[in-house]
Scaffold this motif. Structure first.
Motif, PDB file in Angstrom:
ATOM      1  N   ALA A 127      54.016  47.283  56.611  1.00 29.11           N
ATOM      2  CA  ALA A 127      52.720  46.691  56.920  1.00 29.11           C
ATOM      3  C   ALA A 127      52.648  45.249  56.441  1.00 29.11           C
ATOM      4  N   GLU A 128      53.263  44.960  55.313  1.00 34.43           N
ATOM      5  CA  GLU A 128      53.219  43.611  54.781  1.00 34.43           C
ATOM      6  C   GLU A 128      54.018  42.641  55.651  1.00 34.43           C
ATOM      7  N   ASP A 129      55.172  43.115  56.168  1.00 30.54           N
ATOM      8  CA  ASP A 129      55.955  42.262  57.078  1.00 30.54           C
ATOM      9  C   ASP A 129      55.158  41.963  58.346  1.00 30.54           C
ATOM     10  N   LEU A 130      54.475  42.969  58.886  1.00 26.54           N
ATOM     11  CA  LEU A 130      53.659  42.784  60.088  1.00 26.54           C
ATOM     12  C   LEU A 130      52.505  41.823  59.808  1.00 26.54           C
ATOM     13  N   MET A 185      39.539  51.676  48.522  1.00 26.87           N
ATOM     14  CA  MET A 185      40.743  52.336  49.053  1.00 26.87           C
ATOM     15  C   MET A 185      40.790  52.184  50.568  1.00 26.87           C
ATOM     16  N   ARG A 186      41.943  51.800  51.081  1.00 24.55           N
ATOM     17  CA  ARG A 186      42.081  51.567  52.518  1.00 24.55           C
ATOM     18  C   ARG A 186      42.262  52.873  53.267  1.00 24.55           C
ATOM     19  N   ARG A 187      41.611  52.898  54.436  1.00 28.36           N
ATOM     20  CA  ARG A 187      41.708  54.101  55.265  1.00 28.36           C
ATOM     21  C   ARG A 187      42.826  53.954  56.278  1.00 28.36           C
ATOM     22  N   GLY A 188      43.508  55.047  56.512  1.00 28.66           N
ATOM     23  CA  GLY A 188      44.547  55.051  57.524  1.00 28.66           C
ATOM     24  C   GLY A 188      43.997  55.502  58.860  1.00 28.66           C
ATOM     25  N   ILE A 189      44.545  54.942  59.966  1.00 26.69           N
ATOM     26  CA  ILE A 189      44.129  55.315  61.318  1.00 26.69           C
ATOM     27  C   ILE A 189      45.310  56.005  61.990  1.00 26.69           C
ATOM     28  N   ALA A 222      42.172  42.752  55.708  1.00 26.22           N
ATOM     29  CA  ALA A 222      42.169  43.907  56.607  1.00 26.22           C
ATOM     30  C   ALA A 222      43.057  45.019  56.054  1.00 26.22           C
ATOM     31  N   THR A 223      42.744  46.238  56.456  1.00 31.32           N
ATOM     32  CA  THR A 223      43.550  47.391  56.053  1.00 31.32           C
ATOM     33  C   THR A 223      44.864  47.398  56.810  1.00 31.32           C
ATOM     34  N   ASP A 224      45.792  48.185  56.358  1.00 35.04           N
ATOM     35  CA  ASP A 224      47.077  48.298  57.048  1.00 35.04           C
ATOM     36  C   ASP A 224      46.882  48.858  58.457  1.00 35.04           C
ATOM     37  N   GLY A 225      45.937  49.781  58.589  1.00 31.56           N
ATOM     38  CA  GLY A 225      45.668  50.359  59.910  1.00 31.56           C
ATOM     39  C   GLY A 225      45.109  49.321  60.864  1.00 31.56           C
ATOM     40  N   GLU A 226      44.234  48.442  60.399  1.00 32.00           N
ATOM     41  CA  GLU A 226      43.666  47.400  61.248  1.00 32.00           C
ATOM     42  C   GLU A 226      44.735  46.386  61.662  1.00 32.00           C
ATOM     43  N   VAL A 227      45.602  46.069  60.730  1.00 36.46           N
ATOM     44  CA  VAL A 227      46.710  45.164  61.063  1.00 36.46           C
ATOM     45  C   VAL A 227      47.629  45.805  62.093  1.00 36.46           C
ATOM     46  N   GLN A 228      47.887  47.093  61.934  1.00 40.08           N
ATOM     47  CA  GLN A 228      48.719  47.824  62.889  1.00 40.08           C
ATOM     48  C   GLN A 228      48.070  47.836  64.269  1.00 40.08           C
ATOM     49  N   LEU A 229      46.750  47.996  64.316  1.00 39.83           N
ATOM     50  CA  LEU A 229      46.036  48.002  65.589  1.00 39.83           C
ATOM     51  C   LEU A 229      46.169  46.663  66.302  1.00 39.83           C
ATOM     52  N   VAL A 230      46.021  45.570  65.575  1.00 41.18           N
ATOM     53  CA  VAL A 230      46.169  44.242  66.174  1.00 41.18           C
ATOM     54  C   VAL A 230      47.589  44.047  66.703  1.00 41.18           C
ATOM     55  N   GLY A 231      48.573  44.488  65.948  1.00 37.62           N
ATOM     56  CA  GLY A 231      49.957  44.371  66.400  1.00 37.62           C
ATOM     57  C   GLY A 231      50.208  45.129  67.684  1.00 37.62           C
ATOM     58  N   ASN A 232      49.643  46.332  67.819  1.00 36.95           N
ATOM     59  CA  ASN A 232      49.804  47.121  69.041  1.00 36.95           C
ATOM     60  C   ASN A 232      49.076  46.484  70.220  1.00 36.95           C
ATOM     61  N   GLN A 233      47.924  45.878  69.974  1.00 35.92           N
ATOM     62  CA  GLN A 233      47.192  45.204  71.049  1.00 35.92           C
ATOM     63  C   GLN A 233      47.971  44.004  71.581  1.00 35.92           C
ATOM     64  N   ILE A 234      48.564  43.263  70.667  1.00 37.10           N
ATOM     65  CA  ILE A 234      49.370  42.116  71.092  1.00 37.10           C
ATOM     66  C   ILE A 234      50.582  42.577  71.894  1.00 37.10           C
ATOM     67  N   MET A 235      51.235  43.626  71.445  1.00 33.28           N
ATOM     68  CA  MET A 235      52.396  44.143  72.166  1.00 33.28           C
ATOM     69  C   MET A 235      52.020  44.597  73.568  1.00 33.28           C
ATOM     70  N   ALA A 236      50.861  45.263  73.712  1.00 36.75           N
ATOM     71  CA  ALA A 236      50.410  45.709  75.033  1.00 36.75           C
ATOM     72  C   ALA A 236      50.070  44.529  75.936  1.00 36.75           C
ATOM     73  N   ALA A 237      49.519  43.463  75.342  1.00 33.22           N
ATOM     74  CA  ALA A 237      49.114  42.309  76.136  1.00 33.22           C
ATOM     75  C   ALA A 237      50.300  41.533  76.692  1.00 33.22           C
ATOM     76  N   VAL A 238      51.402  41.502  75.978  1.00 31.48           N
ATOM     77  CA  VAL A 238      52.553  40.693  76.401  1.00 31.48           C
ATOM     78  C   VAL A 238      53.644  41.525  77.071  1.00 31.48           C
ATOM     79  N   ARG A 239      53.446  42.838  77.142  1.00 34.96           N
ATOM     80  CA  ARG A 239      54.500  43.697  77.688  1.00 34.96           C
ATOM     81  C   ARG A 239      54.823  43.358  79.135  1.00 34.96           C
TER      82      ARG A 239
END
Length: 246
Positions: free
Chosen positions: A93-96, A1-5, A57-74
């Motif tokens: 989460a699947e679209d991301l 079971m995947r954990r949420g962050i 990866a879990t949905d939370g881990e994918v979400q974390l990577v997406g936020n890191q990329i957004m911060a890097a290119v902002r």
């Protein structure tokens, strides 16, 4: 079971993780388009942020990577990737996950090409050549190498080849001196009126010559008068002789 962050933890991690390496790299100065020393604008390689297996990866881990990329290119102020990653972060989460597998790199490539093209505006020959080389390559690696290193090396060459401000001062000094000398030479040559003064001088000092001319006329007149008197006397004398003989 995947954990949420929790979302707050994801955002905090996303802002802190890419910040440390960028801050360390930003210490190296470089030249901007005006040849002034500034801190370099560094572009992050977002591929370094994808350190997980997106398939497992879990949905939370994918979400974390997406936020890191957004911060890097902002802070890049580029038009393609930032709105795209924001859109997928707001979606499922699947679209991301699908976007991070493929679409994110296409969007980053487009952004970096735009950034390279911007540096060519009113740039010198070395910057133009290095930028065109990166564009011809068309890869993320070539664009990042140009934007983070080659651009500043090419600018240094272009700035070094520009004329110094002192060179622009010397011609003005020379031009201002030359006209001032030429007129002075002309005014010093002006004393040619001395020649005209010498022509007028005969009326003063040459008065002796004028008087001499007048004396000659008087003598000539007197001589003529004497000659006339002598002629008259000669005629009178002949008449007297003729009467005496008769």
């Amino acid at each position: 079971m995947r954990r949420g962050i929790p979302a707050g933890v994801l955002i905090a991690l996303a802002l802190l993780v890419p910040a440390a390496p960028a801050a360390a790299q930003a210490e190296t100065p470089g030249l901007n388009a005006a040849c002034q020393t500034v801190e370099r604008k560094l572009y992050k390689d977002i591929r370094e942020l994808v350190t997980i297996d997106l398939d497992t990866a879990t949905d939370g881990e994918v979400q974390l990577v997406g936020n890191q990329i957004m911060a890097a290119v902002r802070t890049d102020e580029l038009p393609v990737l930032l709105p795209a990653i924001q859109k997928h972060l707001d979606g499922t989460a699947e679209d991301l996950r699908a976007f991070l597998k493929k679409g994110v790199y296409s969007a980053r490539t487009a952004d970096l090409r735009i950034a390279v093209g911007r540096t060519m505006t009113d740039a010198g020959a070395n910057v133009q050549a290095a930028a065109q080389k990166a564009l011809n390559s068309g890869t993320i690696n070539a664009s990042l190498a140009y934007l983070n290193e080659e651009l500043y090396a090419a600018r240094a060459l272009d700035c070094a080849s520009q004329p110094t401000p002192s060179a622009s001062v010397n011609p003005s000094a020379t031009s201002s001196v030359t006209p001032s000398v030429t007129p002075s030479a002309t005014t010093t040559a002006a004393p040619v009126p001395t020649a005209s003064a010498s022509t007028d001088a005969p009326s003063g000092e040459g008065g002796g010559l004028a008087v001499t001319g007048a004396d000659i006329g008087t003598v000539a007149g007197a001589g003529g008068a004497l000659l006339l008197l002598g002629g008259v006397g000669y005629v009178i004398g002949r008449r007297r002789r003729s009467r005496f003989v008769a």
